[in-house]
Structures are given as C-alpha cells and as structure tokens.
Design an enzyme around this catalytic site. Structure first.
Site, PDB file in Angstrom:
ATOM      1  N   VAL A  83       8.234   6.211  16.792  1.00  0.00           N
ATOM      2  CA  VAL A  83       7.833   6.930  15.537  1.00  0.00           C
ATOM      3  C   VAL A  83       6.636   7.857  15.820  1.00  0.00           C
ATOM      4  CG1 VAL A  83       7.303   6.844  12.990  1.00  0.00           C
ATOM      5  CG2 VAL A  83       9.051   5.113  14.175  1.00  0.00           C
ATOM      6  N   CYS A  95      -4.840   8.255   9.733  1.00  0.00           N
ATOM      7  CA  CYS A  95      -5.096   7.465  10.995  1.00  0.00           C
ATOM      8  C   CYS A  95      -4.908   8.238  12.106  1.00  0.00           C
ATOM      9  CB  CYS A  95      -4.368   6.039  10.970  1.00  0.00           C
ATOM     10  SG  CYS A  95      -5.062   4.786   9.998  1.00  0.00           S
ATOM     11  N   LYS A 101       0.800  -1.222   0.211  1.00  0.00           N
ATOM     12  CA  LYS A 101      -0.008   0.126  -0.065  1.00  0.00           C
ATOM     13  C   LYS A 101       0.780   1.233  -0.115  1.00  0.00           C
ATOM     14  CE  LYS A 101      -2.378   2.184   4.087  1.00  0.00           C
ATOM     15  NZ  LYS A 101      -1.142   3.097   4.579  1.00  0.00           N
ATOM     16  N   ASN A 102       1.645   1.140   0.663  1.00  0.00           N
ATOM     17  CA  ASN A 102       2.630   2.545   0.965  1.00  0.00           C
ATOM     18  C   ASN A 102       3.686   2.839  -0.024  1.00  0.00           C
ATOM     19  OD1 ASN A 102       1.126   2.802   3.170  1.00  0.00           O
ATOM     20  ND2 ASN A 102       2.775   2.417   4.872  1.00  0.00           N
ATOM     21  N   ARG A 159      -8.906  -0.508   3.906  1.00  0.00           N
ATOM     22  CA  ARG A 159      -8.081   0.629   3.569  1.00  0.00           C
ATOM     23  C   ARG A 159      -6.553  -0.009   3.083  1.00  0.00           C
ATOM     24  NH1 ARG A 159      -7.058   6.224   6.276  1.00  0.00           N
ATOM     25  NH2 ARG A 159      -5.402   6.368   4.643  1.00  0.00           N
ATOM     26  N   ARG A 162       0.124  14.016  13.348  1.00  0.00           N
ATOM     27  CA  ARG A 162       0.528  13.732  11.997  1.00  0.00           C
ATOM     28  C   ARG A 162       0.536  15.221  11.289  1.00  0.00           C
ATOM     29  NH1 ARG A 162      -1.460   8.488   9.171  1.00  0.00           N
ATOM     30  NH2 ARG A 162       0.599   8.601   8.368  1.00  0.00           N
TER      31      ARG A 162
END
Ligand code: EPU
Length: 441
Positions: A336, A124, A26-27, A422, A129
């Site tokens: 992270v 998310c 996905k990424n 997703r 973020r």
C-alpha cells in the site's frame, strides 16, 4: 511532523495484563466530522476518542464557522454547520498542522461556499502521499484547481456535476473525496475500483442518515445519486480496528493477556486469521476480544498488506514487532505504501533481525515491484530485544516502537512520543492499567 520531542522511558519485560477499551475509529471519526459540513442541521457523533486528530478536525471546522460542543469524557461531539463561512488559508494552515484532512473539506466547502483553499499538506512520512487522485476527482466533478503560492485554490464556476470516475488504485482518501462531493452534486456519479474499507462503509452509513442515496456493489463500484439538500445525522462511530490490533500485538510481544473491550470481530477478521496463524491466543466475545500469548512458541508467517478485505497496512508495523518473536523466517510484503518499512532499522538496533528488499517477496507482484522501494521485509526470529534510544517516525511506527520497548529487556528512551496521541486515545493511562512501567522525562 514537527512535534516537540518529549522523551518517554519504558522498562520492558513485564507482560501487559488487564483490560482496556477502544472507542471510535480515527479514520472514520475525522471523515464523519467533515461530512457534518454538508448538512443543513446539526449532527451528533458518538464514541469519539480523545485523540489529537479529532481536535485538529474540530478546529478546522470551527475556523469555517461550525459551532462545536464536545463532551470529551462521554465521547460525544455536536456540530452545527448553520453558519459555514470562508476561512483564511493562514488559519487553516495553523490548525491543520501535519494532517491531510483539509483535502477532504473541498467537496463540502465547494457545495457550501463555492470555493475551497488547501494549504500544503502533511501526514505521516510513510511514502510520498501525493494528492493527485483527489485533485483529479474534483476536476472530474467540474471543479477548477488553481495552484497558488500559499496553497491550492479550488472553485466550481458551473457547480459540481455527477460523473463517472475510475480510480487507478482503490485509494481510501480518493473514495471519500468522491463520496463527500457526489452526495450533493447534480445527477448520478459512478465510482469504479473504489476502496471499500469498513470505515468507508461507515461513512456511507453517516451520509445515508443525512439523506444521501448511495449504493455499494460487490465489485468495488459505488453509485451515488446526488440530492439537493442534506440534514444532520446521529451516529455511533465503528470501533478502531487499528488500535485494537496494536494492543493485540503488544499482548503477544510482552507475553501478556489483554482484553480489548470494544474490539469488533467483523472488521478485524483478516487480522484475527493472521494472529491465529502466528500462534496468538484469542477469545472473541460480543463485548470485545481477549488477546493473549498462549505460552507456546509463535510461528513465522508470510503476509502481504492490501486494501480491504486484505491485511491492512496499518496493522503491518505492530505485527512486524510480534514476528521478531516468532520461530523461523517471516516475510512481509507492503503493497500500500512504498516507504512503510523504514521503522525496522531501529528494531534491528534493539536486537531484531530484519532485512528489507526492493523485490516483491512472499506474494503477488505489486506496483512498487520494479522501483527502488524497500517494501518487503524478511524477519528472522525469535530474537531477544533490548532497550535502546529511538525516535518515533510516524504514528503506527511509533506505537510499534512502544510495543518493542515493552517487550525488550532494560530501559528504552523513546523521543517524540506525543505523535502517538494523534491516534491512540489515553495510551499512557491504558499502559498503566496493563501494568507497564514507564515515565516521562
Ligand atoms: N495515493 C496517491 N495519490 C493520491 C492519494 C493516494 O498516489 O492522491 C497513494 C498513496 O501514496 C498510497 C496509496 O495511494 O500509496 C493509498 O493511499 P490512500 O489514499 O488509500 O490512503 P489515505 O486515504 O491517505 C488512509 C488512512 C491511513 C491508511 C490508508 C490505507 C486516514 C486519515 N488515513 O490514508 O491511515 O493507512 O488510508 O488504509 O484515513 C494511519 O491511520 O496511521 C494512516 C496512515
């Protein structure tokens, strides 16, 4: 994320057994799709999973005039950017949903159209973020950022020029922002303290196929020599190492045995070391990796998440569920995202014993250390899990709840399961293939 809350019931206690396949990450896929905007000719991406994020990026490309042809079953997507055009912020907003991908459209759109508009961004809920790194990067190239009521309006009145950028943290998204902007900027760009995740290396491979000149040094420095024009590409996406690790943890928690076809050792090396230390069984082959519970007790460990080549943050949530079944005290230090341990509360409701702390435990001091973030977890095991009623908090946390429910005794009701679509292709079909018992209300 505002997904309508559908309910998914799982009767746990059955070992997951059988074979499933993982396709492209996905990424990477979402970013490779954005890269297609930069080309003068069509691009073809293969091994594209049928997940909602791909649909979202496809819609965003379409509102910008890109012609898309997709073979969902075959996993092929063809993108023709010959007629890129401006889109309305309302249309971008409508299609972006909760995705953070629109921020990565900026560089390519500035090159193609001279302007870009970004609506309010979601993603998310695993921390604040912010997008400050992205905006700083764009300003470095000469872009002008104007915050307006409906979103952020970005222009490049004097074009985009190569530059020197140092990231204060090796952010994946900010590194991708630099790559997607620098490849067609005038002159040379040098990026230091870059993220070097395998998905980023694969994006570099995609851009190189398009005609970009990019070199990656071992010290997290990436140098990009801007070129005037780029063509299309043909590329097979690298496999999804997050999905593969998620199924590996599901095999462990349910005392099962799952062959993950497509899982690739190289990108998963750090996860495989931890999986082995916990006591999980594995057979690594060219075609994929078999993950199984060896029948002997699992062992507690201390692990901290980090940027690549460290243990990735997206593996943390599924692993925590596995650690509830290990003998002794495990420590997990999340470095992270400041807020990626909130999901442990529901695991405690299911019988786990997990305490979270503000201190940096079990490793180095991280940037969240002296602040009010519960970013270390102490997990005491083994604990029998029992069914509960839970709501999916974010993509990876959601899959972790599913894993916990599969390993728990009794029935769990999971609300908001659609969020998992997703990033986990056909997970219902895969659960059926592995013998899970579930139904949707
Ligand atoms: N950050 C900032 N400012 C920014 C951007 C990031 O402070 O402008 C901070 C973030 O808040 C975070 C850290 O930097 O604390 C790292 O964020 P990064 O930019 O590396 O993450 P991302 O690009 O937004 C991608 C993946 C995530 C994955 C991270 C880390 C995509 C679409 N998302 O996010 O994947 O966890 O890298 O590997 O590629 C997921 O797949 O579920 C997911 C969340």
């Amino acid at each position: 994320m505002n997904d309508a809350l559908s309910t998914f019931s799982v009767r746990g206690g059955r070992p997951l057994k059988g074979e499933i396949t993982v396709r492209g990450a996905k990424n990477l896929v979402s970013k490779a799709m954005v890269a297609a905007l930069l080309g003068e000719g069509p691009s073809v991406l293969r091994s594209v999973p049928d997940i909602r994020d791909v649909q979202i990026v496809g819609e965003l490309l379409k509102v910008h005039g890109v012609k898309i042809e997709r073979d969902v079953v075959g996993g092929v997507i063809r993108m023709d950017p010959s007629n890129v055009e401006k889109a309305h912020v309302v249309d971008i907003d409508a299609h972006a949903g909760s995705s953070r991908i629109p921020i990565l459209f900026c560089g390519p759109l500035l090159h193609r159209l001279g302007e870009a508009i970004i609506p309010d961004l979601g993603g998310c809920r695993i921390g604040d973020r912010p997008i400050n790194y992205h905006l700083d990067v764009l300003r470095n190239f000469g872009a002008v950022v104007d915050k307006r009521e409906l979103g952020i309006y970005i222009t490049a009145p004097n074009g985009l020029k190569g530059t020197k950028i140092h990231l204060e943290y090796p952010s994946v998204g900010a590194t991708e922002q630099v790559l997607l902007t620098a490849v067609r900027a005038e002159g040379v760009t040098e990026l230091t303290n870059a993220a070097v995740e395998p998905e980023i290396e694969d994006l570099i491979a995609v851009l190189q196929k398009m005609g970009a000149i990019i070199s990656l040094q071992t010290d997290r420095t990436i140098t990009i020599e801007g070129v005037e024009r780029l063509g299309g590409y043909e590329h097979v996406a690298l496999p999804d190492r997050i999905e593969a690790a998620s199924w590996a943890c599901a095999a462990l928690v349910t005392q099962g045995d799952v062959f993950v076809r497509g899982a690739s050792q190289k990108e998963m090396a750090t996860f495989l070391n931890i999986f082995r230390k916990v006591g999980g069984g594995m057979d690594i082959t060219e075609a994929g990796i078999r993950f199984f519970h060896p029948g002997t007790p699992l062992k507690a460990i201390a692990v901290e998440t980090d940027v690549h080549p460290g243990f990735m943050t997206d593996w943390q949530q599924p692993l925590v569920v596995a650690l509830t079944q290990a003998e002794g005290i495990s420590i997990v230090h999340e470095t992270v995202y400041e807020n990626r341990l909130g999901f442990t509360e529901a695991l405690n409701d299911m019988g786990a014993r997990i305490q979270v702390y503000r201190e940096c435990l079990g490793g180095s001091r991280c940037r969240f250390g002296r602040r009010n973030f519960n970013h270390s977890a102490v997990i005491s095991g083994p604990k029998d899990l029992h069914g509960a009623e839970i709501t999916v908090p974010d993509l990876r946390g959601g899959f972790s709840y599913l894993i916990a429910a599969l390993g728990a005794e009794g029935v769990s009701k999971i609300h908001g399961i659609d969020l998992i679509d997703r990033g986990y292709e056909s997970f219902r079909e895969k659960l059926t293939a592995l013998g899970a018992e579930f139904w949707e209300d």
